[in-house]
Design an enzyme around this catalytic site. Structure first.
Site, short mmCIF file in Angstrom:
data_model
loop_
_atom_site.label_atom_id
_atom_site.label_comp_id
_atom_site.label_asym_id
_atom_site.label_seq_id
_atom_site.Cartn_x
_atom_site.Cartn_y
_atom_site.Cartn_z
N HIS A 1 4.43 2.81 -5.60
CA HIS A 1 4.57 1.48 -5.36
C HIS A 1 5.62 0.91 -6.54
O HIS A 1 6.38 0.16 -6.46
CB HIS A 1 3.46 0.53 -5.65
N GLN B 1 2.67 -5.57 -5.36
CA GLN B 1 1.81 -5.97 -4.04
C GLN B 1 1.35 -7.39 -4.11
O GLN B 1 1.04 -7.84 -3.02
CB GLN B 1 0.47 -5.07 -3.75
N GLY C 1 -7.15 0.70 -4.25
CA GLY C 1 -6.21 0.51 -5.54
C GLY C 1 -5.09 -0.61 -5.15
O GLY C 1 -5.11 -0.96 -3.89
N HIS D 1 -0.25 7.37 -4.82
CA HIS D 1 0.05 6.32 -4.15
C HIS D 1 0.67 5.03 -4.79
O HIS D 1 1.48 4.36 -4.43
CB HIS D 1 -1.10 6.00 -3.07
N GLU D 2 -0.31 4.74 -5.63
CA GLU D 2 0.05 3.27 -6.56
C GLU D 2 1.17 3.59 -7.43
O GLU D 2 2.10 2.64 -7.59
CB GLU D 2 -1.25 3.04 -7.36
N CYS E 1 -2.30 1.24 3.44
CA CYS E 1 -1.84 0.43 2.21
C CYS E 1 -2.10 -0.85 2.67
O CYS E 1 -1.80 -1.60 3.87
CB CYS E 1 -0.26 0.70 2.27
N LEU E 2 -2.62 -1.68 1.68
CA LEU E 2 -2.84 -2.85 1.75
C LEU E 2 -1.70 -4.12 2.26
O LEU E 2 -1.64 -5.06 3.16
CB LEU E 2 -3.58 -3.67 0.53
#
Ligand code: NI
Length: 190
Positions: A142, A50, A45, A138-139, A96-97
């Site tokens: 963000h 991000q 994702g 999660h996304e 998380c990236l």
């Protein structure tokens, strides 16, 4: 085009995202770049903040988590709203990236009902469960300016604190391009 992923500490990651204008001509290319960026970083994702854009937009491909079960869970969410969450919260060790090499258990409810606009501009309404639900939660966080490390227990949080500080300074072994909040050299690298 693979875009740099903004790292923990960058203000764009903690600011609420703004409504996406569906007629914005950059949208199709941006979505394509987000998938490319997500795959290059082996993620499942990726949210627009991000990549430095405070837009209510995220992409997901849950097949990266389980190819067979989630083969059809490649989706684009524009202006999503989580309408309902239900079920007994379950823990999963999230990453998380934007926060390379930091993981931690997060409790989330197993089912979510989401309303969103898809890549064809159609408004959709659907329930998700299991990993797709988790990725969406999660996304979606963000887009609210929330990161999973905010859910960690005080002890776990303390354990990753030093790591978070070094990520903030741009020290990371991430195998993908990044944009640090405040690298030692001064100006953020792009
Ligand atoms: Ni994330």
């Amino acid at each position: 085009m693979i875009l740099p992923i903004y790292l923990y500490g960058h203000p764009v990651l903690t600011s609420p995202a703004l409504e996406v204008d569906l007629t914005d001509p950059i949208l199709p290319g941006l979505i394509q770049d987000m998938f490319e960026t997500m795959y290059a970083a082996s993620g499942v994702g990726l949210a627009a903040p991000q990549i430095g854009r405070p837009m209510k937009l995220f992409v997901m491909d849950a097949s990266g988590f389980d190819e067979k079960r989630f083969a059809h869970e490649k989706r684009v969410f524009v202006n999503p709203i989580i309408l309902q969450e239900e079920g007994e919260p379950w823990p999963f060790n999230e990453g998380c990236l934007s926060i390379p090499d930091v993981r931690g258990d997060v409790l989330r409810k197993p089912r979510v009902q989401v309303e969103w606009t898809d890549q064809d501009g159609k408004r959709q309404l659907q329930w998700f469960d299991d990993m797709p639900a988790r990725i969406i939660q999660h996304e979606y966080d963000h887009l609210l300016g929330k990161l999973f490390v905010g859910y960690l227990s005080p002890l776990r949080r303390q354990m990753v604190q030093r790591r978070l500080q070094s990520i903030q300074k741009g020290s990371t072994n991430a195998a993908y391009p990044v944009c640090a909040a405040s690298p030692p050299g001064g100006r953020p690298k792009r």
